[in-house]
Scaffold this motif. Structure first.
Motif, PDB file in Angstrom:
ATOM      1  N   LEU A   1      -8.257 -21.937 120.924  1.00 62.72           N
ATOM      2  CA  LEU A   1      -7.516 -22.093 121.808  1.00 62.72           C
ATOM      3  C   LEU A   1      -9.622 -22.297 123.293  1.00 62.72           C
ATOM      4  O   LEU A   1      -9.295 -22.616 123.784  1.00 62.72           O
ATOM      5  CB  LEU A   1      -7.097 -20.538 122.840  1.00 62.72           C
ATOM      6  CG  LEU A   1      -5.397 -20.330 122.134  1.00 62.72           C
ATOM      7  CD1 LEU A   1      -5.339 -18.928 122.879  1.00 62.72           C
ATOM      8  CD2 LEU A   1      -4.855 -21.303 122.612  1.00 62.72           C
TER       9      LEU A   1
ATOM     10  N   GLU B   1     -11.680 -23.726 122.125  1.00 60.33           N
ATOM     11  CA  GLU B   1     -12.045 -25.751 122.000  1.00 60.33           C
ATOM     12  C   GLU B   1     -10.889 -26.520 122.472  1.00 60.33           C
ATOM     13  O   GLU B   1     -10.788 -27.312 123.061  1.00 60.33           O
ATOM     14  CB  GLU B   1     -11.978 -25.397 120.687  1.00 60.33           C
ATOM     15  CG  GLU B   1     -12.352 -27.178 120.146  1.00 60.33           C
ATOM     16  CD  GLU B   1     -12.625 -26.741 118.286  1.00 60.33           C
ATOM     17  OE1 GLU B   1     -11.968 -26.375 117.968  1.00 60.33           O
ATOM     18  OE2 GLU B   1     -12.204 -28.021 118.262  1.00 60.33           O
ATOM     19  N   ASP B   2      -9.722 -26.155 122.811  1.00 56.52           N
ATOM     20  CA  ASP B   2      -8.774 -26.543 123.209  1.00 56.52           C
ATOM     21  C   ASP B   2      -9.297 -26.885 124.686  1.00 56.52           C
ATOM     22  O   ASP B   2      -8.644 -27.714 125.507  1.00 56.52           O
ATOM     23  CB  ASP B   2      -7.814 -26.239 123.331  1.00 56.52           C
ATOM     24  CG  ASP B   2      -6.842 -27.223 122.357  1.00 56.52           C
ATOM     25  OD1 ASP B   2      -7.224 -28.230 121.428  1.00 56.52           O
ATOM     26  OD2 ASP B   2      -6.785 -25.780 120.613  1.00 56.52           O
TER      27      ASP B   2
ATOM     28  N   THR C   1     -12.012 -26.225 126.849  1.00 62.18           N
ATOM     29  CA  THR C   1     -12.684 -26.167 127.019  1.00 62.18           C
ATOM     30  C   THR C   1     -12.586 -27.435 127.176  1.00 62.18           C
ATOM     31  O   THR C   1     -12.924 -28.081 127.735  1.00 62.18           O
ATOM     32  CB  THR C   1     -14.290 -26.041 125.690  1.00 62.18           C
ATOM     33  OG1 THR C   1     -14.295 -24.626 125.490  1.00 62.18           O
ATOM     34  CG2 THR C   1     -15.245 -26.947 125.762  1.00 62.18           C
ATOM     35  N   SER C   2     -12.358 -27.789 126.048  1.00 71.24           N
ATOM     36  CA  SER C   2     -11.522 -29.913 126.058  1.00 71.24           C
ATOM     37  C   SER C   2     -10.722 -30.336 126.962  1.00 71.24           C
ATOM     38  O   SER C   2     -11.070 -31.357 128.319  1.00 71.24           O
ATOM     39  CB  SER C   2     -11.338 -30.360 125.174  1.00 71.24           C
ATOM     40  OG  SER C   2     -10.042 -29.686 124.834  1.00 71.24           O
TER      41      SER C   2
ATOM     42  N   ARG D   1     -12.676 -35.670 121.907  1.00 68.70           N
ATOM     43  CA  ARG D   1     -11.595 -35.735 122.660  1.00 68.70           C
ATOM     44  C   ARG D   1     -11.873 -36.414 124.216  1.00 68.70           C
ATOM     45  O   ARG D   1     -10.546 -36.589 124.777  1.00 68.70           O
ATOM     46  CB  ARG D   1     -10.466 -34.087 122.414  1.00 68.70           C
ATOM     47  CG  ARG D   1     -10.092 -34.185 121.981  1.00 68.70           C
ATOM     48  CD  ARG D   1      -9.813 -32.214 121.737  1.00 68.70           C
ATOM     49  NE  ARG D   1      -9.532 -31.389 120.230  1.00 68.70           N
ATOM     50  CZ  ARG D   1      -9.117 -30.399 120.364  1.00 68.70           C
ATOM     51  NH1 ARG D   1      -8.526 -29.660 121.200  1.00 68.70           N
ATOM     52  NH2 ARG D   1      -8.501 -30.025 119.176  1.00 68.70           N
ATOM     53  N   VAL D   2     -12.697 -35.602 124.089  1.00 70.36           N
ATOM     54  CA  VAL D   2     -13.602 -35.542 126.061  1.00 70.36           C
ATOM     55  C   VAL D   2     -14.335 -36.628 126.255  1.00 70.36           C
ATOM     56  O   VAL D   2     -13.421 -37.236 127.243  1.00 70.36           O
ATOM     57  CB  VAL D   2     -14.417 -34.906 126.543  1.00 70.36           C
ATOM     58  CG1 VAL D   2     -15.020 -34.781 128.178  1.00 70.36           C
ATOM     59  CG2 VAL D   2     -14.006 -32.766 126.377  1.00 70.36           C
TER      60      VAL D   2
END
Lengths: 201, 409
Positions: free
Chosen positions: A62, A64-65, A67-68, B26-27
């Protein structure tokens, strides 16, 4: 895997942002559409934010997600936000905290539509590593759960200062309150957390 | 002292390169567009994207990422299916085509005994692998990448019902429609990899999938759906690594098992390897137990409106091994109600006495399985349920006698 010194890591991240190209400058350039500037902000703060998100959730997945998601929110809002301190990190921490709370509320609803993969569905094939990780994750999740149960004002202070290791000055600026108020909130929160976590005085 | 106290916190970790790379993609990746306030004409719906992204993150078990610990996490040392999958790759002489074994990590796993299907995160393309009692099937690592918006590719579609593959990573979830047009319950797409959680009948006949998402969509708007055809690709490796003797199909039990397997509405792993065990009377509704090595299964026929339907089901391995005698279920058929179960292989004879004493009856064991008729009216939970107090005695040449009660749990 390198374990960094918890007492210095957050500080070094902040220090880095106050040297050559300050966050405020990068933020302004990103707001003007300069992707490289936003990329520099990402490279500078990704590690600190990732660790902070883990402390908020007790789950590296979580973390990681979120953070993005936090950086994507930053990219969406960079044109309308002016940093009040030199570092973008306090603001990123606050956004991450909001996303975690939103995610917690939304989980149950979304889970009805999309089948959840079983919790035993993923495991690396090294039981010893898994066992150690389980212990650390469980402790972290207990803390995160206790923090989530605090009154909002105290929770915000704890997330920024205890979990995020920001200074009370930075937190006060971000929250728009006096530093003394942050200290008072932290004091009350510590008492509650000790009770919630059943820490013997 | 309270002023100095801090909650126990984990040490900060250095951000692994792989995680940083994923975050960066992703970013800042190719999907990243100019901010909307620049008026570029292609506004970035990031705020909208974030919501579903986070929502998805909460319910998906990301491929190859750190597990969320919980009660379901098994810490037992078990044979990793990865080892068996890799051994199959080695046996097929295809190691050069696959990412190195050291980089393999289980991302998702379904099934207890057969089939077990895993999605494997590697240093290269994802790999899917199915293990059954006798065979291993590994997906082709050179399959094309469907890209961000790409239609689904089934990399693994087996007769045992395992079904998974890759799809454009922008999709959050999907469902598949089989040849029977029976949609499977929606399941998650994680990092562009999908894996159906339960075995699928006629897995290789997939006209279409319904994609749900996209991942970057406002949470306040319902997810959109998009129907796409599914291309089924052949496996990279298919190896019979644990050959088993073919189960006999000549006895009445064997013939019924053969029919039941052939016509089962659920996929049957290793169909030839199953040997018939105890069976209820073979008229109308019938149930037969079956063994393949230490594995146990049941296959049942139900007759409705002159038409029989068959269903094969592998029994959880924990049921088979953890007790001297284990009740599985009752089965009501025309001839009455039957109790079926299994005993440990060390026992050769079994007698069952009525509750409260009385003459015990020898119950034939067939491959360690039994079928015992009971009175329709004696069940404590109502007609057709297991009576309380049935006394079981087991004898074996190498094991001392066992006496106990046949209990439901």
């Amino acid at each position: 895997m390198t374990i960094t010194d918890p007492s210095t890591r957050g500080a070094s991240e902040l220090d880095a942002s106050r040297t050559a190209d300050p966050d405020t400058s990068l933020w302004r350039r990103a707001a003007a559409g300069e992707r490289e500037a936003f990329g520099a902000l990402f490279e500078r703060h990704a590690e600190a934010l990732w660790n902070h998100c883990y402390r908020l959730t007790g789950s590296w997945a979580l973390a990681e997600d979120i953070t993005s998601a936090t950086f994507l929110t930053a990219w969406a809002k960079v044109g309308g936000i002016t940093l009040v301190r030199e570092s973008a990190l306090p603001w990123l921490y606050a956004v991450a905290g909001n996303i975690v709370r939103t995610e917690n509320r939304r989980t149950a609803r979304f889970a009805r539509a999309v089948r959840r993969l079983p919790e035993d569905g993923t495991a690396e094939d090294h039981a010893e590593a898994v066992a150690h990780r389980v212990d650390v994750d469980r402790r972290t999740r207990e803390v995160a759960t206790a923090v989530a149960r605090l009154p909002r004002a105290e929770r915000e202070a704890v997330e920024l200062c205890l979990l995020g290791e920001l200074s009370t000055v930075d937190a006060a600026t971000l929250l728009g309150i006096a530093e003394a108020s942050v200290r008072a909130r932290l004091s009350r929160a510590r008492g509650r957390l000790r009770t919630l976590l059943e820490v013997t005085p | 002292m309270t002023e100095d106290w801090t909650p126990p916190l984990p040490p900060r970790r250095e951000l692994p390169d792989a995680v940083r790379a994923r975050l960066r993609a992703r970013v800042l990746g190719p999907d990243h567009r100019a901010p909307s306030w620049l008026g570029s004409g292609t506004p970035l719906a990031v705020a909208a994207a974030v919501a579903l992204l986070v929502a998805c993150a909460a319910v998906l078990m990301p491929i190859g990422r750190t597990v969320q610990p919980g009660a379901g996490v098994s810490l037992r040392q078990e044979e990793s299916p990865l080892d068996r999958c890799w051994a199959a790759v080695v046996a097929a002489g295809r190691t050069a085509d696959y990412p190195p074994r050291a980089s393999w990590r289980i991302g998702a796993r379904f099934g207890e005994v057969a089939p077990i299907v895993v999605a494997i995160r590697t240093s290269g393309r994802p790999v899917l692998c199915e293990t059954t009692l006798t065979a291993v099937t590994v997906s082709d690592p050179t399959a094309p990448d469907p890209g961000g918006d790409g239609a689904p590719l089934a990399l693994l579609a087996t007769s045992a019902g395992s079904l998974g593959g890759v799809v454009g990573s922008r999709w959050a979830a999907m469902t598949v429609r089989t040849a029977d047009q029976a949609p499977v319950r929606p399941f998650a797409v994680v990092d562009g990899v999908w894996l159906v959680p339960t075995p699928v009948a006629r897995a290789r006949e997939l006209p279409s999938a319904q994609l749900i998402g996209p991942r970057r969509e406002a949470s306040t708007t319902p997810p959109v759906t998009q129907d796409e055809p599914v291309s089924v690709l052949g496996p990279g490796v298919a190896v019979v690594d644990r050959p088993a003797a073919t189960g006999q199909r000549t006895s009445p039990e064997g013939r019924f098992l053969g029919t039941c397997i052939a016509q089962s509405t659920r996929p049957v792993p290793d169909p030839l390897s199953w040997t018939a065990g105890a069976m209820t009377p073979s008229t109308g509704d019938t149930l037969v137990l079956a063994r393949s090595g230490t594995a146990l299964a049941e296959c049942a026929a139900r007759e409705r409106d002159g038409r029989s339907t068959y269903e094969f089901r592998v029994v959880s391995p924990s049921v088979v091994h953890d007790r001297p005698v284990r009740y599985l279920r009752t089965y009501r058929c025309r001839e009455g109600t039957w109790v079926v179960g299994v005993v440990r292989g060390v026992y050769a004879t079994m007698t069952v006495g009525p509750p409260g004493g009385g003459t015990a009856t020898e119950v034939p064991l067939s491959g360690g399985t039994f079928a015992l008729r009971i009175s329709d009216e004696t069940g404590d939970g109502g007609p057709g349920t297991l009576p309380r107090g049935l006394r079981v005695r087991l004898l074996g040449a190498l094991e001392g006698p066992y006496e106990g009660e046949l209990a439901a749990s």
